[in-house]
Design a protein around this motif. Structure first.
Motif, short mmCIF file in Angstrom:
data_model
loop_
_atom_site.label_atom_id
_atom_site.label_comp_id
_atom_site.label_asym_id
_atom_site.label_seq_id
_atom_site.Cartn_x
_atom_site.Cartn_y
_atom_site.Cartn_z
N SER A 23 0.83 -1.21 0.00
CA SER A 23 0.00 0.00 0.00
C SER A 23 0.86 1.26 0.00
CB SER A 23 -0.93 0.00 1.21
OG SER A 23 -1.62 1.22 1.31
N GLY A 24 1.91 1.24 0.82
CA GLY A 24 2.80 2.39 0.86
C GLY A 24 3.48 2.63 -0.48
N ARG A 25 3.83 1.56 -1.15
CA ARG A 25 4.48 1.68 -2.46
C ARG A 25 3.47 2.12 -3.52
NH1 ARG A 25 6.52 -3.56 -4.01
NH2 ARG A 25 7.04 -3.75 -1.82
N THR A 26 2.23 1.62 -3.42
CA THR A 26 1.21 1.91 -4.44
C THR A 26 0.56 3.27 -4.22
OG1 THR A 26 0.75 -0.46 -4.59
CG2 THR A 26 -0.87 1.03 -5.54
N GLY A 28 1.35 5.50 -1.57
CA GLY A 28 2.24 6.47 -0.96
C GLY A 28 2.14 6.39 0.55
N LEU A 29 3.12 6.97 1.23
CA LEU A 29 3.19 6.88 2.69
C LEU A 29 2.04 7.61 3.37
CD1 LEU A 29 4.74 6.06 5.24
CD2 LEU A 29 6.00 8.21 5.05
N ILE A 30 1.82 8.86 3.01
CA ILE A 30 0.79 9.67 3.68
C ILE A 30 -0.61 9.08 3.47
CG2 ILE A 30 -0.27 11.98 3.83
CD1 ILE A 30 2.59 11.78 5.01
N PRO A 31 -1.02 8.74 2.24
CA PRO A 31 -2.35 8.13 2.08
C PRO A 31 -2.51 6.83 2.87
CG PRO A 31 -1.54 8.86 -0.04
CD PRO A 31 -0.41 9.01 0.93
N THR A 32 -1.46 6.02 2.95
CA THR A 32 -1.54 4.77 3.71
C THR A 32 -1.74 5.06 5.18
OG1 THR A 32 -0.15 3.61 2.10
CG2 THR A 32 -0.31 2.65 4.30
N ILE A 36 -5.08 4.17 7.48
CA ILE A 36 -5.02 3.43 8.75
C ILE A 36 -5.70 4.23 9.85
CG2 ILE A 36 -3.46 2.60 10.56
CD1 ILE A 36 -1.49 1.91 8.26
N ILE A 37 -5.43 5.53 9.93
CA ILE A 37 -6.05 6.39 10.95
C ILE A 37 -7.56 6.48 10.71
CG2 ILE A 37 -6.20 8.76 11.83
CD1 ILE A 37 -3.14 8.95 11.31
#
Length: 130
Positions: A23-26, A28-32, A36-37
């Motif tokens: 998910s982070g790779r697809t 990006g870090l912030i959207p992932t 989660i939040i």
């Protein structure tokens, strides 16, 4: 039973880490992180709402002299669903939401009822009256 639990404890976190990395790779870090939040906040709200409904159902049934078995199973599923949603990850979130939403909770309640009945019939659960 212990072997299955051990496998579950090892397998689920490994799959969660893989999905979070994907998910982070697809996405990006912030959207992932926001996803989660967001699922955590939505899950907390849903757990509070469904838990409150289950408590009211237990109270109504007890006031009318009924045994609140179904409502207690609802409460147990809601509790487990809320706890599972606290664990970051997509698999645990899916399981948690399935336990919180009434329509998807029914199969879990049926399985739990059969599991408990089987244990009671085998004498593995004993109720002591005081």
């Amino acid at each position: 039973m212990f072997r299955i639990l051990l496998l579950f404890i090892i397998l689920v976190p490994a799959l969660e880490i893989g999905l979070l990395l994907l998910s982070g790779r697809t996405l990006g870090l912030i959207p992932t992180i926001l996803l989660i939040i967001g699922t955590g906040v939505l899950g907390a709200w849903l757990a509070k709402k469904e838990g409150s409904d289950a408590i009211q159902k237990v109270n109504r049934q007890m006031q009318t002299g009924q045994m609140p078995g179904d409502a207690i199973l609802d409460g147990l599923c809601i509790l487990v669903g809320g706890v599972v949603l606290l664990t970051p990850g997509f698999i645990t979130d899916a399981i948690g939401f399935c336990l919180l939403i009434p329509a998807t909770r029914r199969p879990f309640k049926r399985w739990l009822r059969k599991f408990l009945e089987k244990r009671m019939n085998n004498g593995q659960f004993v109720f002591i009256k005081r």
